[in-house]
Design an enzyme around this catalytic site. Structure first.
Site, PDB file in Angstrom:
ATOM      1  N   GLU A 204       0.849  -1.194   0.000  1.00 15.98           N
ATOM      2  CA  GLU A 204       0.000   0.000   0.000  1.00 15.98           C
ATOM      3  C   GLU A 204       0.882   1.241   0.000  1.00 15.98           C
ATOM      4  O   GLU A 204       1.840   1.342   0.752  1.00 15.98           O
ATOM      5  CB  GLU A 204      -0.933  -0.031   1.224  1.00 15.98           C
ATOM      6  CG  GLU A 204      -1.621   1.267   1.587  1.00 15.98           C
ATOM      7  CD  GLU A 204      -2.544   1.832   0.502  1.00 15.98           C
ATOM      8  OE1 GLU A 204      -3.351   1.089  -0.060  1.00 15.98           O
ATOM      9  OE2 GLU A 204      -2.425   3.057   0.231  1.00 15.98           O
ATOM     10  N   HIS A 446     -32.510  -9.846  21.923  1.00 12.02           N
ATOM     11  CA  HIS A 446     -31.389 -10.491  22.588  1.00 12.02           C
ATOM     12  C   HIS A 446     -31.451 -11.989  22.350  1.00 12.02           C
ATOM     13  O   HIS A 446     -32.539 -12.569  22.441  1.00 12.02           O
ATOM     14  CB  HIS A 446     -31.459 -10.227  24.100  1.00 12.02           C
ATOM     15  CG  HIS A 446     -30.399 -10.956  24.862  1.00 12.02           C
ATOM     16  ND1 HIS A 446     -29.096 -10.513  24.898  1.00 12.02           N
ATOM     17  CD2 HIS A 446     -30.436 -12.104  25.606  1.00 12.02           C
ATOM     18  CE1 HIS A 446     -28.368 -11.350  25.641  1.00 12.02           C
ATOM     19  NE2 HIS A 446     -29.164 -12.324  26.073  1.00 12.02           N
TER      20      HIS A 446
HETATM   21  P1  NAI Z   1      -9.695   1.558  -3.507  1.00 13.37           P
HETATM   22  O1  NAI Z   1      -9.785   2.980  -3.836  1.00 13.37           O
HETATM   23  O2  NAI Z   1     -10.623   0.955  -2.542  1.00 13.37           O
HETATM   24  O3  NAI Z   1      -8.235   1.249  -2.952  1.00 13.37           O
HETATM   25  C1  NAI Z   1      -7.087   1.517  -3.680  1.00 13.37           C
HETATM   26  C2  NAI Z   1      -5.910   1.515  -2.723  1.00 13.37           C
HETATM   27  O4  NAI Z   1      -4.733   1.550  -3.504  1.00 13.37           O
HETATM   28  C3  NAI Z   1      -5.897   2.723  -1.792  1.00 13.37           C
HETATM   29  O5  NAI Z   1      -5.648   2.276  -0.483  1.00 13.37           O
HETATM   30  C4  NAI Z   1      -4.750   3.563  -2.351  1.00 13.37           C
HETATM   31  O6  NAI Z   1      -4.096   4.324  -1.368  1.00 13.37           O
HETATM   32  C5  NAI Z   1      -3.836   2.488  -2.916  1.00 13.37           C
HETATM   33  N1  NAI Z   1      -2.956   2.924  -3.983  1.00 13.37           N
HETATM   34  C6  NAI Z   1      -3.182   3.842  -4.950  1.00 13.37           C
HETATM   35  N2  NAI Z   1      -2.114   3.922  -5.768  1.00 13.37           N
HETATM   36  C7  NAI Z   1      -1.212   3.022  -5.323  1.00 13.37           C
HETATM   37  C8  NAI Z   1       0.073   2.614  -5.751  1.00 13.37           C
HETATM   38  N3  NAI Z   1       0.631   3.155  -6.824  1.00 13.37           N
HETATM   39  N4  NAI Z   1       0.730   1.665  -5.053  1.00 13.37           N
HETATM   40  C9  NAI Z   1       0.158   1.096  -3.950  1.00 13.37           C
HETATM   41  N5  NAI Z   1      -1.066   1.447  -3.495  1.00 13.37           N
HETATM   42  C10 NAI Z   1      -1.739   2.377  -4.182  1.00 13.37           C
HETATM   43  O7  NAI Z   1      -9.727   0.808  -4.910  1.00 13.37           O
HETATM   44  P2  NAI Z   1      -9.915  -0.723  -5.301  1.00 13.37           P
HETATM   45  O8  NAI Z   1      -9.620  -1.612  -4.161  1.00 13.37           O
HETATM   46  O9  NAI Z   1      -9.176  -0.895  -6.570  1.00 13.37           O
HETATM   47  O10 NAI Z   1     -11.460  -0.804  -5.599  1.00 13.37           O
HETATM   48  C11 NAI Z   1     -12.048   0.072  -6.557  1.00 13.37           C
HETATM   49  C12 NAI Z   1     -13.439   0.427  -6.178  1.00 13.37           C
HETATM   50  O11 NAI Z   1     -14.312  -0.662  -6.379  1.00 13.37           O
HETATM   51  C13 NAI Z   1     -13.599   0.768  -4.712  1.00 13.37           C
HETATM   52  O12 NAI Z   1     -13.259   2.115  -4.477  1.00 13.37           O
HETATM   53  C14 NAI Z   1     -15.031   0.527  -4.478  1.00 13.37           C
HETATM   54  O13 NAI Z   1     -15.733   1.672  -4.836  1.00 13.37           O
HETATM   55  C15 NAI Z   1     -15.355  -0.601  -5.448  1.00 13.37           C
HETATM   56  N6  NAI Z   1     -15.433  -1.857  -4.698  1.00 13.37           N
HETATM   57  C16 NAI Z   1     -16.342  -1.958  -3.698  1.00 13.37           C
HETATM   58  C17 NAI Z   1     -16.436  -3.100  -2.953  1.00 13.37           C
HETATM   59  C18 NAI Z   1     -17.404  -3.162  -1.848  1.00 13.37           C
HETATM   60  O14 NAI Z   1     -18.253  -2.290  -1.753  1.00 13.37           O
HETATM   61  N7  NAI Z   1     -17.330  -4.170  -0.986  1.00 13.37           N
HETATM   62  C19 NAI Z   1     -15.595  -4.265  -3.221  1.00 13.37           C
HETATM   63  C20 NAI Z   1     -14.640  -4.037  -4.280  1.00 13.37           C
HETATM   64  C21 NAI Z   1     -14.607  -2.877  -4.986  1.00 13.37           C
END
Ligand code: NAI
Ligand code: FAD
Length: 467
Positions: A204, A446
């Site tokens: 991260e 409960h």
């Molecule tokens: P995310 O925005 O949740 O997380 C991306 C992470 O990557 C962040 O912690 C960021 O700081 C980190 N990051 C960014 N650039 C980086 C780099 N160059 N090197 C290392 N870390 C880096 O995005 P993610 O996990 O790709 O998911 C995308 C979207 O899909 C989510 O924002 C969400 O909206 C949706 N999603 C929702 C879910 C749910 O509601 N349960 C499950 C999966 C996806």
């Protein structure tokens, strides 16, 4: 041959298909153009649903291995990954087929192929079964969703270096999976493969995982996942990847700069966020405004800067969540029908479907501090909840944030069993402008996990009973 519609929706995901169904319910002649060959979008095909199917299966496998014995159930579980993937595929097929049925029921024309906006009021289909079809319409709703954001230097092949799509299809459990990005996808799919036996290293960029969540939750979350065996490299950036026969060698360095290190793994999941997908729509030619990241700009009624063209879901600002897209789908159809609906963006829940689950709604403590708002905190640990004890599910807590003066609930953060279900009590309270006192005075059955929500509300005035 040209047909005239009241509304043509481009994209058949949760935003688009819901918009189409609601429009048809309201008596509009509706078509939905989808190029995937299946309805349901990212969510049903390669997102929410297949990931939750694998989370459920892998959780059961893990429980059979590690928890059943403590209940006095003796088993020797063996993984049949093909059967697990087949089950997931069957669930997806059933649900996408279900949307097709709903389209027929609502007399929506499902047009298969890539939609292109030739001009306001005109959509042509440029690929797929219905290629060459031209649709004329009073209104166009763009609901084309999003795609994985690429990381420069890492070529995704969906076999060795994958996005979430490839990580839902590994035909063997990776020995060592590197997950780039400690966000929602990384932690959900990282959990899946960890439970099935992979070594998982999450890399991260920032100093904490799920950086948009409440800081206390994100710390507890990381500690809990670490106990489960996930490894974390925070404040680290991946600068390159070299593929070999045996896998991939990643080069990394501290985010702030410093010594380069390498990590050899057999699979890499790139999940550093998603970006709007608007390829091939012809938006530049007709002048639909987007920001630098390609996010389509809309007004409070989802209208772009071009009359008759609207946009909803992942391709416009706001959280990229299926339920947000669905709600916008309903609302845009009602707006086009002349109604005056509204979405409360302060009451959109977010859930991470790991074990334990993590769920939130409204403001985090960090946001409240940033805004200089006076607030009260109520907290209750699942360790003191009797149902959690009975179920061996005592990790985590409920935290409720309320306005210091009015007691109005401003946010809630839950890490614990069934957090994704429990959060809706607070979503409703926020929607109705309720107070922590309202939750505290509501009778909760409960023994339930939800009693922890009531106790957290009682703790806002420091009168929780069971701590
Ligand atoms: P995310 O925005 O949740 O997380 C991306 C992470 O990557 C962040 O912690 C960021 O700081 C980190 N990051 C960014 N650039 C980086 C780099 N160059 N090197 C290392 N870390 C880096 O995005 P993610 O996990 O790709 O998911 C995308 C979207 O899909 C989510 O924002 C969400 O909206 C949706 N999603 C929702 C879910 C749910 O509601 N349960 C499950 C999966 C996806
Ligand atoms: P999409 O679902 O992306 O649908 C857009 C559709 O438009 C696609 O089917 C695409 O083929 C089609 N399309 C694009 N361009 C054209 C064109 N020119 N012509 C015709 N068709 C076109 N969200 C949650 O709320 N809960 C979750 O648990 C969750 N889990 C997720 C897990 C993963 C692995 C991923 C990747 C995402 C997850 N999401 C989750 C996010 C969720 O999938 C999206 O927020 C949601 O799908 C957005 O809906 P949408 O209708 O805006 O776009």
């Amino acid at each position: 041959m040209s047909e005239t519609y009241d509304v043509v929706v481009i994209g058949g995901g949760p935003g688009g298909y819901v918009a189409a169904i609601r429009a048809a319910q309201l008596g509009m002649k509706t078509a939905c153009v989808e190029m995937r060959g299946k309805l349901g979008g990212t969510c049903l095909n390669v997102g929410c649903i297949p990931s939750k199917a694998l989370l459920q299966s892998s959780e059961l496998y893990h429980e059979a291995q590690h928890s059943f014995a403590s209940h006095g159930i003796v088993v020797s579980p063996k993984l049949d990954l093909k059967a697990m993937l087949d089950r997931k595929a069957k669930i997806v097929e059933g649900l996408t087929g279900g949307i097709e049925f709903l389209f027929k029921k609502n007399k929506i024309d499902y047009v298969k192929g890539r939609g292109h906006i030739d001009a306001p009021g005109q959509v042509s289909v440029t690929e797929g079964d219905d290629k060459g079809k031209v649709l004329t319409t009073k209104n166009i709703v763009i609901a084309t969703g999003s795609e994985s954001t690429p990381l420069p230097g890492l070529d995704v092949d969906e076999k060795t270096i994958v996005t979430s799509t490839g990580a839902l299809e590994f035909d063997k459990v990776p020995k060592h999976l590197a997950v780039i990005g400690g966000g929602v996808i990384g932690l959900e799919l990282g959990s899946v493969w960890k439970r099935l036996g992979a070594q998982v290293t999450v890399i991260e960029f920032l100093d904490r995982i799920v950086p948009n969540m409440d800081g206390e939750v994100s710390k507890t979350f990381q500690r809990t996942l670490k106990k489960q065996g996930l490894e974390f490299k925070l404040k680290t950036k991946v600068t390159g990847a070299k593929k070999s026969k045996s896998g991939v060698e990643l080069t990394m360095e501290p985010a702030a700069g410093g010594d380069v290190e390498t990590l050899s793994v057999d699979k890499v999941l790139v999940c550093i966020g998603r970006r709007p997908y608007t390829e091939g729509l012809g938006l530049d030619d007709i002048g639909v405004e987007r920001d630098k990241r390609g996010v389509i700009q809309v007004d409070a009624h989802y209208k772009t800067n071009i009359d008759g063209i609207y946009a909803i879901g992942d391709c416009i600002p706001g959280p990229m969540l299926a339920h947000k897209a669905e709600d916008e789908g309903v609302v845009i159809a009602e707006i086009l029908a002349g109604q005056k609906p509204h979405i409360n963006y302060d009451a959109i829940p977010g859930v991470v479907y790991t074990w334990p689950e993590v769920a939130d709604v409204g403001m985090s403590e960090e946001k409240l501090k940033e805004q200089g708002r006076a607030y009260k905190v109520g907290k209750f640990p699942f360790m003191a909840n009797s149902r959690a004890k009975a179920n061996d599910a005592t990790d985590g807590f409920v935290k409720i944030l309320a306005d210091a003066e009015t007691d109005r609930v401003l946010g809630a953060h839950i890490i614990g069993p069934a957090a994704g279900e429990m959060i809706h009590e607070i979503v409703t309270i926020i929607e109705f402008g309720g107070s922590s006192e309202d939750v505290a005075r509501t009778c909760h059955a409960h023994p339930t996990f939800s009693e922890a929500v009531k106790e957290a509300a009682l703790d806002v005035e420091k009168r929780a009973i069971h701590v």
